[in-house]
Design an enzyme around this catalytic site. Structure first.
Site, PDB file in Angstrom:
ATOM      1  N   GLY A   1     -28.793  23.436 108.458  1.00 24.54           N
ATOM      2  CA  GLY A   1     -28.071  22.609 107.490  1.00 24.54           C
ATOM      3  C   GLY A   1     -28.673  21.233 107.366  1.00 24.54           C
ATOM      4  CG  ASN A   2     -28.666  19.175 103.957  1.00 25.04           C
ATOM      5  OD1 ASN A   2     -27.565  18.696 103.704  1.00 25.04           O
ATOM      6  ND2 ASN A   2     -29.283  20.005 103.143  1.00 25.04           N
ATOM      7  CG  ASN A   3     -27.361  14.433 108.509  1.00 20.54           C
ATOM      8  OD1 ASN A   3     -26.502  15.025 109.166  1.00 20.54           O
ATOM      9  ND2 ASN A   3     -28.361  13.776 109.059  1.00 20.54           N
TER      10      ASN A   3
END
Ligand code: CTP
Ligand code: CA
Length: 233
Positions: free
Chosen positions: A33-35
Site C-alpha cells: 500500500g501507500n500513504n
C-alpha cells in the site's frame, strides 16, 4: 453566502474524480500500500459539487471520512480503479486522477497466508506493472473536449527538480492539466495543506497555489472551468 450565490461555473458537467491509495493484495491478509489519505481528491469532489458539477468519486483506500451526500464508488486495487474509470469515463466531461495508484502489484495473490518456514529465508515478492490509467485515458479520449487532469507527486533528486520531473511527466501523460506537488518529509501526503504548481498540456506552469486542500481544489477547478468555457466557445 448562499449556495445559489456561489459561482456555478461547473454546472452541467459530469466530473469523475479518483482519490486515495490502493492496496495490492499479497495474500488474504496482506497487501502493498501507500500513504495517501485521499483528502485532496475528496476536497476536489466537494469543491466541484459546490460549483454545480455532477460528481462521482471513485474512492480508493482513504484514511479520512467521506462526506455525506457524495456519489461514491469504492475501489481497492489499481485494477478496481481502472475498471471504474473505464466504466464512467465515456460519460464524463472531466476526469481528475487524484488517486495515488500503485505502479506495481504482486504477480500472484496467494489463496492462503504466506507462512514462515523454519530455517528458510522468505521468498522474494514478484511484482508486475499496473496499467497507467491516466495515460490510457489521455491517449484515447472518450469524447471530444473531455478534460483530463493528472497529479504528479515528485521529489527533487540529482536528475532534476520537482518541476523538471513534473514537466517531463506532463509531456509523457498528455493530460490537459498536471498538478505537481512535492512529497516526502511532511509534505503532501496526509497533510492538511498543499503547495502545487499547475502545468498545462505543454508542461508550462499556469498557476501556483498554497493553501488547505479545499483552497487548492478550487484553484485547480478554476483552470478546469477555464478549459470547459473554451470548449463551449
Ligand atoms: N496514475 C495512473 N495509473 C497508474 C499510476 C499513476 O493513472 N498506474 C496517475 C495518478 O493518478 C496521477 C498520475 O498518474 O494522476 C501521476 O502519478 P505518479 O505516480 O506521479 O506518476 P507515474 O507515471 O506513476 O510515475 P512515477 O511514479 O514513476 O514518478
Ligand atoms: Ca507512480
Amino acid at each position: 453566502l448562499s449556495v445559489s450565490q456561489i459561482n456555478q461555473d461547473l454546472a452541467g458537467l459530469k466530473v469523475v474524480i479518483t482519490a486515495g491509495g490502493t492496496h495490492e493484495p499479497l495474500d488474504p491478509v496482506r497487501f502493498l500500500g501507500n500513504n495517501s489519505s485521499g483528502l485532496q481528491g475528496i476536497k476536489l469532489a466537494e469543491a466541484a459539487k459546490v460549483r454545480g458539477a455532477d460528481v462521482t468519486l471513485i474512492a480508493g483506500v482513504v484514511t479520512v471520512p467521506l462526506p455525506h451526500g457524495l456519489d461514491v464508488r469504492h475501489a481497492t486495487t489499481a485494477l478496481d480503479i481502472e475498471r471504474d474509470v473505464n466504466d464512467l469515463a465515456p460519460g464524463a466531461d472531466v476526469v481528475i486522477m487524484a488517486a495515488a495508484i500503485a505502479d506495481f502489484r504482486p504477480v500472484k495473490r496467494l489463496d492462503a497466508k504466506i507462512k514462515k518456514v523454519q530455517g528458510q529465508e522468505p521468498e522474494p515478492i514478484r511484482l508486475t506493472k499496473n496499467p497507467d490509467i491516466l495515460a490510457g485515458l489521455a491517449a484515447n479520449r472518450q469524447r471530444p473536449g473531455q478534460i483530463i487532469v493528472g497529479f504528479a507527486a515528485e521529489t527533487g533528486d540529482e536528475t532534476g527538480t520537482v518541476l523538471d520531473h513534473g514537466r517531463a511527466k506532463a509531456l509523457r501523460k498528455k493530460a490537459d492539466l498536471l498538478v505537481v506537488n512535492e512529497v516526502g518529509d511532511g509534505l503532501g501526503f496526509g497533510t492538511p495543506h498543499n503547495t502545487v504548481t499547475i502545468l498545462d498540456a505543454a508542461g508550462e506552469p499556469v498557476g501556483e497555489t498554497t493553501g488547505d486542500k479545499l483552497a487548492v481544489s478550487h484553484a485547480i477547478l478554476d483552470h478546469v472551468a477555464k478549459l470547459a468555457a473554451d470548449n463551449r466557445k
